[in-house]
Motif scaffolding. Sequence first.
Motif, PDB file in Angstrom:
ATOM      1  N   ALA A 146      27.939  -3.714  20.786  1.00  0.00           N
ATOM      2  CA  ALA A 146      28.436  -4.109  22.105  1.00  0.00           C
ATOM      3  C   ALA A 146      27.543  -3.481  23.164  1.00  0.00           C
ATOM      4  CB  ALA A 146      29.880  -3.647  22.283  1.00  0.00           C
ATOM      5  N   VAL A 167      27.448  -9.076  23.293  1.00  0.00           N
ATOM      6  CA  VAL A 167      27.536  -8.834  21.858  1.00  0.00           C
ATOM      7  C   VAL A 167      26.168  -9.095  21.224  1.00  0.00           C
ATOM      8  CG1 VAL A 167      28.611  -9.556  19.703  1.00  0.00           C
ATOM      9  CG2 VAL A 167      29.971  -9.498  21.804  1.00  0.00           C
ATOM     10  N   ASN A 176      24.210   0.368  26.079  1.00  0.00           N
ATOM     11  CA  ASN A 176      24.890   0.307  24.775  1.00  0.00           C
ATOM     12  C   ASN A 176      26.268   0.941  24.872  1.00  0.00           C
ATOM     13  OD1 ASN A 176      21.822   1.062  22.985  1.00  0.00           O
ATOM     14  ND2 ASN A 176      22.626  -0.916  23.580  1.00  0.00           N
ATOM     15  N   GLU A 177      27.289   0.209  24.399  1.00  0.00           N
ATOM     16  CA  GLU A 177      28.673   0.697  24.473  1.00  0.00           C
ATOM     17  C   GLU A 177      29.131   1.281  23.136  1.00  0.00           C
ATOM     18  OE1 GLU A 177      31.294  -2.340  26.404  1.00  0.00           O
ATOM     19  OE2 GLU A 177      29.409  -3.450  26.472  1.00  0.00           O
ATOM     20  N   ILE A 235      29.953  -1.425  15.811  1.00  0.00           N
ATOM     21  CA  ILE A 235      31.009  -1.626  14.825  1.00  0.00           C
ATOM     22  C   ILE A 235      30.364  -1.993  13.493  1.00  0.00           C
ATOM     23  CG2 ILE A 235      33.058  -2.957  14.165  1.00  0.00           C
ATOM     24  CD1 ILE A 235      33.463  -3.625  17.112  1.00  0.00           C
ATOM     25  N   ASN A 256      32.688 -11.702  15.882  1.00  0.00           N
ATOM     26  CA  ASN A 256      31.999 -10.590  16.537  1.00  0.00           C
ATOM     27  C   ASN A 256      32.544 -10.367  17.942  1.00  0.00           C
ATOM     28  OD1 ASN A 256      30.428 -10.504  14.239  1.00  0.00           O
ATOM     29  ND2 ASN A 256      28.547 -11.203  15.223  1.00  0.00           N
ATOM     30  N   GLU A 257      32.728 -11.473  18.665  1.00  0.00           N
ATOM     31  CA  GLU A 257      33.218 -11.386  20.034  1.00  0.00           C
ATOM     32  C   GLU A 257      34.652 -10.859  20.081  1.00  0.00           C
ATOM     33  OE1 GLU A 257      29.743 -13.844  19.776  1.00  0.00           O
ATOM     34  OE2 GLU A 257      31.663 -13.985  18.708  1.00  0.00           O
ATOM     35  N   CYS A 269      34.588  -6.996  19.508  1.00  0.00           N
ATOM     36  CA  CYS A 269      34.097  -6.244  20.669  1.00  0.00           C
ATOM     37  C   CYS A 269      35.091  -6.301  21.825  1.00  0.00           C
ATOM     38  CB  CYS A 269      32.732  -6.776  21.104  1.00  0.00           C
ATOM     39  SG  CYS A 269      31.397  -6.367  19.949  1.00  0.00           S
ATOM     40  N   ASP A 270      35.672  -7.469  22.060  1.00  0.00           N
ATOM     41  CA  ASP A 270      36.670  -7.588  23.127  1.00  0.00           C
ATOM     42  C   ASP A 270      37.885  -6.706  22.834  1.00  0.00           C
ATOM     43  OD1 ASP A 270      35.092  -9.361  24.502  1.00  0.00           O
ATOM     44  OD2 ASP A 270      36.172 -11.159  23.849  1.00  0.00           O
ATOM     45  N   ARG A 288      36.861  -3.061  23.503  1.00  0.00           N
ATOM     46  CA  ARG A 288      36.734  -2.887  24.954  1.00  0.00           C
ATOM     47  C   ARG A 288      38.100  -2.854  25.633  1.00  0.00           C
ATOM     48  NH1 ARG A 288      32.493  -6.964  24.874  1.00  0.00           N
ATOM     49  NH2 ARG A 288      30.453  -5.938  25.018  1.00  0.00           N
ATOM     50  N   ILE A 340      33.375   2.855  13.947  1.00  0.00           N
ATOM     51  CA  ILE A 340      33.006   2.604  15.339  1.00  0.00           C
ATOM     52  C   ILE A 340      32.254   3.824  15.851  1.00  0.00           C
ATOM     53  CG2 ILE A 340      33.788   2.084  17.677  1.00  0.00           C
ATOM     54  CD1 ILE A 340      36.254   0.780  16.520  1.00  0.00           C
ATOM     55  N   LYS A 354      30.517   5.351  19.284  1.00  0.00           N
ATOM     56  CA  LYS A 354      30.535   5.171  20.742  1.00  0.00           C
ATOM     57  C   LYS A 354      29.273   5.739  21.357  1.00  0.00           C
ATOM     58  CE  LYS A 354      33.564   7.507  23.326  1.00  0.00           C
ATOM     59  NZ  LYS A 354      32.811   8.241  24.367  1.00  0.00           N
TER      60      LYS A 354
END
Length: 322
Positions: free
Chosen positions: A148, A153, A220-221, A224, A236-237, A240-241, A244, A278, A280
């Motif tokens: 993310a 993405v 970069n967030e 995963i 994938n979306e 990430c959603d 987030r 995950i 971060k």
Amino acid sequence: MGNFLSSPITEKETHVGMGNGLSYAVSCMQGWRATMEDAHIARTTLPAFDNCSIFAVFDGHGGKLIADHSAMSLTDVLEKQNINGTEVDPLDIGKALGRAFLQLDDEHRTLTQIVSGEDHSGCTAIAAFVTHTHIIVANSGDSRGVLATDGGVVPMSYDHKPNNEKERLRIENAGGSVRNNRVSRALGDFVYKQRPDLKPEEQQVSAEPDLKVEVRNKENEFLILACDGIWDVMTNEDACDFVRGLMNQGESNMGLICEEMLDHCLQLGSRDNMSVVIVKFSGAKIGTGEGVMGLRKAREKAAEEAKKQEQSEHNYSAATSQ
């Protein structure tokens, strides 16, 4: 993959950690499967590589031997690869990961249970090597990685399925045929690696990974890595959603986010073992709120209200029937 249970096992094994400027978590849940066959790696200290981290998910099938041995041995095998120079070059790391996957598979062949024919298991594998400047991902199978970045993405891997043209051609050239859409690359699965005249990467099922190298940046967030128990029910979306959304609600604990994702996938209908890592990065934006604990409190309150309503309706029905 084993038989299904009458009800899912929802207890989770969760680990959180920090190092090299990263915070991370991994969480695993058996779910509906009769056995747990996933394994993982999450390390921010590697003696052979200064200031580098490695994370990996191994999704076992037909047993857990290969997945467990992969998790125990991949880092050692990688550290023995010949990597030139004092600086960690991302392309060299990628090549080393590719060699390590194949060497690890050779070591699997010597395991007592494999030699005796007692075990025929295999596992998909996705591994991410994180330096201060790059993210290098190696993937063999249909576990998946996604990065993310700045609200977007970036796919870090693509699933290996027999109906993919490249995969189908390799299988047919090795004397096999495509009858279903299960994975076409994996560690182990030696019943599909029986051609001594072919290279390891040319067998019906190959352990050779595809590689993806991505330059790190301040946007970069999070990264995963997850097995297909997650990707069976999330894109994938979606994934990430989802992460987030929890961060926007104030959640900074990666362990709680991982656990919430597993529960969410179970509700969406996932029937497989589930494992998610995950990681971060500095670009992650944490909002205000109670995060996952707030959501859990709200669910508990809603369940209590529903129970009270049900009891009230039951009492009313009993009274009117007299």
